[in-house]
Scaffold this motif. Structure first.
Motif, PDB file in Angstrom:
ATOM      1  N   VAL A  12       0.846  -1.189   0.000  1.00 23.24           N
ATOM      2  CA  VAL A  12       0.000   0.000   0.000  1.00 23.24           C
ATOM      3  C   VAL A  12       0.880   1.237   0.000  1.00 23.24           C
ATOM      4  O   VAL A  12       1.945   1.274   0.620  1.00 23.24           O
ATOM      5  N   ALA A  13       0.424   2.256  -0.706  1.00 25.37           N
ATOM      6  CA  ALA A  13       1.146   3.534  -0.777  1.00 25.37           C
ATOM      7  C   ALA A  13       0.124   4.654  -0.691  1.00 25.37           C
ATOM      8  O   ALA A  13      -0.805   4.732  -1.506  1.00 25.37           O
ATOM      9  N   GLY A  15      -1.036   8.714  -0.775  1.00 29.32           N
ATOM     10  CA  GLY A  15      -0.749   9.784  -1.727  1.00 29.32           C
ATOM     11  C   GLY A  15       0.248  10.790  -1.173  1.00 29.32           C
ATOM     12  O   GLY A  15       0.328  11.018   0.045  1.00 29.32           O
ATOM     13  N   VAL A  46      -4.719   5.313   2.786  1.00 27.28           N
ATOM     14  CA  VAL A  46      -5.183   3.967   2.432  1.00 27.28           C
ATOM     15  C   VAL A  46      -5.843   3.385   3.673  1.00 27.28           C
ATOM     16  O   VAL A  46      -5.191   3.211   4.708  1.00 27.28           O
ATOM     17  N   HIS A  65      -0.994  -4.385  -5.342  1.00 29.67           N
ATOM     18  CA  HIS A  65      -0.430  -3.040  -5.247  1.00 29.67           C
ATOM     19  C   HIS A  65      -1.571  -2.018  -5.278  1.00 29.67           C
ATOM     20  O   HIS A  65      -2.308  -1.933  -6.260  1.00 29.67           O
ATOM     21  N   ARG A  66      -1.668  -1.233  -4.203  1.00 34.71           N
ATOM     22  CA  ARG A  66      -2.736  -0.248  -4.106  1.00 34.71           C
ATOM     23  C   ARG A  66      -2.137   1.107  -3.697  1.00 34.71           C
ATOM     24  O   ARG A  66      -1.300   1.172  -2.796  1.00 34.71           O
ATOM     25  N   LYS A  67      -2.594   2.170  -4.371  1.00 35.64           N
ATOM     26  CA  LYS A  67      -2.067   3.502  -4.112  1.00 35.64           C
ATOM     27  C   LYS A  67      -3.182   4.527  -4.122  1.00 35.64           C
ATOM     28  O   LYS A  67      -4.050   4.513  -5.002  1.00 35.64           O
ATOM     29  N   ASN A  70      -2.569  11.573  -5.104  1.00 37.86           N
ATOM     30  CA  ASN A  70      -1.746  12.637  -4.532  1.00 37.86           C
ATOM     31  C   ASN A  70      -2.558  13.908  -4.344  1.00 37.86           C
ATOM     32  O   ASN A  70      -3.565  14.141  -5.019  1.00 37.86           O
ATOM     33  N   GLU A 149       4.530   4.459   2.648  1.00 36.08           N
ATOM     34  CA  GLU A 149       4.492   3.212   1.887  1.00 36.08           C
ATOM     35  C   GLU A 149       4.888   2.073   2.806  1.00 36.08           C
ATOM     36  O   GLU A 149       5.847   2.186   3.561  1.00 36.08           O
TER      37      GLU A 149
END
Length: 477
Positions: A12-13, A15, A46, A65-67, A70, A149
């Motif tokens: 997870v990342a 913004g 997240v 992979h989830r982001k 921004n 992250e």
């Protein structure tokens, strides 16, 4: 094709925060109307949230992979950038969030329970917010902070009241199909059941859930078969039902040995010693099965087990078993302390903590602290005035004084931040701060590196002065 996944690793990342804007208000007759750069927006978080309609982690198995989005940068005219949108990820009830090393971060039980898996970055301040009595027209703005992250592990532990355990093909799926409305796959070969099955049972006024836990064989707690993969689904159950096959065709097996083997695996897995046990002698509709049940029942009763002769085919003993389990579940629910409504307590994390540490590591001095590290991340090192502002802030915080006490001298190598993301510079002590140290906007005498444009301008001025003086001397002559 896999339709049930109960363990995934998720990347997870959050913004990034939007950058602040460095702008000066201009209009007719007001060419320098003051700074008006707006702040950047924050990055999106997240967030994991429990959703009763979600029963598997399959979606995250296919796309781990989830982001979040921004934040937008600020603009002139005091325009603040838009915040990034939070990314909400639904997870099943009973999901446990862990780090890669196994540290439990959250246990998500109950509809609507949330956990912020990654925090969005803070937006940078524009030059309008940085203006002060000493620095009336800042020529710089702060950068937005990068979002957090991290790699997390999601494990699903089934939320059920009763767990059916036993050897493959002992009849667990058949029992759950007749006790409830569940329709699991049923066949006569081992490991027919590859995923836990859940069923809802109503016995009188008590409604409870039953889980069929597949794959328990000798060595399951060490990873053999499918047992280790699904033993976690037993942890939340209030009662364990040993389903023993009284009509097995394998000559080297018998129900008592099967029970001892499963109990040994449960003991090695750990944490299940206090759960009440019930024994269901299954397949007693077969004559040989009923004879074997009559032989082993006294031994099981002597061990303290409640024993029931059942048959998924003839429905023999199912009513008695169902009501007995309902009684145990009701007692367990009554014994639990009454849970009052959760009181929401907001404890914002302090962002103005002045704590920091200075340590010497092999000849260099490392500065660690929330404030210094955040300030470094927000500094545009291509702007001399922004770097000078950072030096002022660090000096006011007491970093320079701490470096002197730690034994640092001029030219010492100073590192701010962790090893993987640090800023390294040669320290030049000043111990004086403020706008009085600044020359024209964008210049700072603490930097030895010359500014090419300014140097060329000074050179041209010097050449012009020399030419003018030579001309005046010639006329005087």
């Amino acid at each position: 094709m896999t339709t049930f996944v109960d363990r995934v690793e998720l990347h997870v990342a959050a913004g990034n925060g939007g950058h602040g804007c460095a702008s000066v208000h201009r209009e007719k007759f007001k060419p320098l109307g003051g700074p008006d750069g707006g702040n950047g927006g924050r990055g999106g978080d997240v967030i994991l949230v429990v959703d009763q309609d979600v029963t598997t982690l399959l979606e995250y198995h296919h796309s781990p992979h989830r982001k979040a989005t921004n934040g937008k940068p600020g603009g002139g005219g005091h325009r603040t950038g838009a915040d990034g949108q939070d990314l909400v990820l639904p997870v099943p009830d009973g999901t446990v969030v862990l780090t890669r090393s196994g540290e439990v971060l959250a246990d998500l039980v109950g509809q609507g329970t949330t956990f912020v898996a990654a925090q969005g970055g803070r937006g940078g301040l524009g030059n309008a917010a940085l203006a002060s009595a000493r620095r009336k027209a800042p020529g710089f703005a702060l950068l937005g902070e990068p979002g957090e992250e991290r790699d997390i592990v999601l494990e699903l532990k089934t939320v059920a009241d009763v767990a059916l355990v036993g050897y493959p093909s002992a009849g667990k799926s058949s029992l759950i199909s007749v006790l409830s409305a569940a329709r699991p796959k049923i066949a006569d070969y081992p490991f027919t059941t590859l995923v836990p099955n859940l069923g809802v049972v109503t016995a009188g006024s008590t409604v409870y859930t039953v889980a069929d836990v597949p794959g328990l064989i000798p060595g399951a707690s060490q990873g053999k078969g499918l047992g280790l993969e699904f033993l976690r689904h037993v942890e939340r159950c209030e009662v364990l039902v040993h389903v023993l096959d009284c009509a097995t065709l394998e000559s080297e097996r018998d129900p008592v040995t099967d029970l001892d083997t499963i109990e040994a695996e449960l003991a090695q897995y750990g944490g299940l010693e206090d759960r009440p046990r019930v024994v269901a002698l299954n397949k007693t509709d077969v004559p040989d099965g009923q004879d074997l049940a009559d032989i082993i029942r006294p031994e099981l009763v002597e061990r303290g087990y409640r024993v029931f002769d059942v048959s998924a085919v003839s429905h023999k003993g199912l009513k008695e078993l169902s009501f007995a389990l309902a009684g145990i579940v009701a007692e367990a629910r009554a014994a639990k302390p009454h849970q009052e409504a959760t009181r929401i307590v907001i404890r914002p994390k302090a962002v103005d903590d002045a704590g920091f540490t200075v340590t010497e590591e092999d000849g260099l001095y490392r500065v660690r602290g929330e404030k210094p590290e955040r300030w470094v991340r927000q500094t545009d090192f291509s702007n001399d005035e922004a770097v000078g502002y950072l030096a002022d802030r660090l000096a006011r915080l007491g970093v320079e004084e701490a470096l002197l006490k730690a034994g640092a001298r001029e030219g010492a190598e100073v590192v701010i931040g962790p090893e993987e993301n640090a800023v390294v510079f040669d320290w030049e002590p000043t111990m004086a701060t403020g706008a009085e140290m600044l020359g024209r906007r964008g210049e700072d005498h603490r930097f030895d590196a010359p500014r090419p444009a300014a140097q060329r301008r000074r050179d041209r001025d010097a050449e012009r002065d020399e030419a003018q003086k030579a001309f005046e001397d010639f006329e005087a002559f």
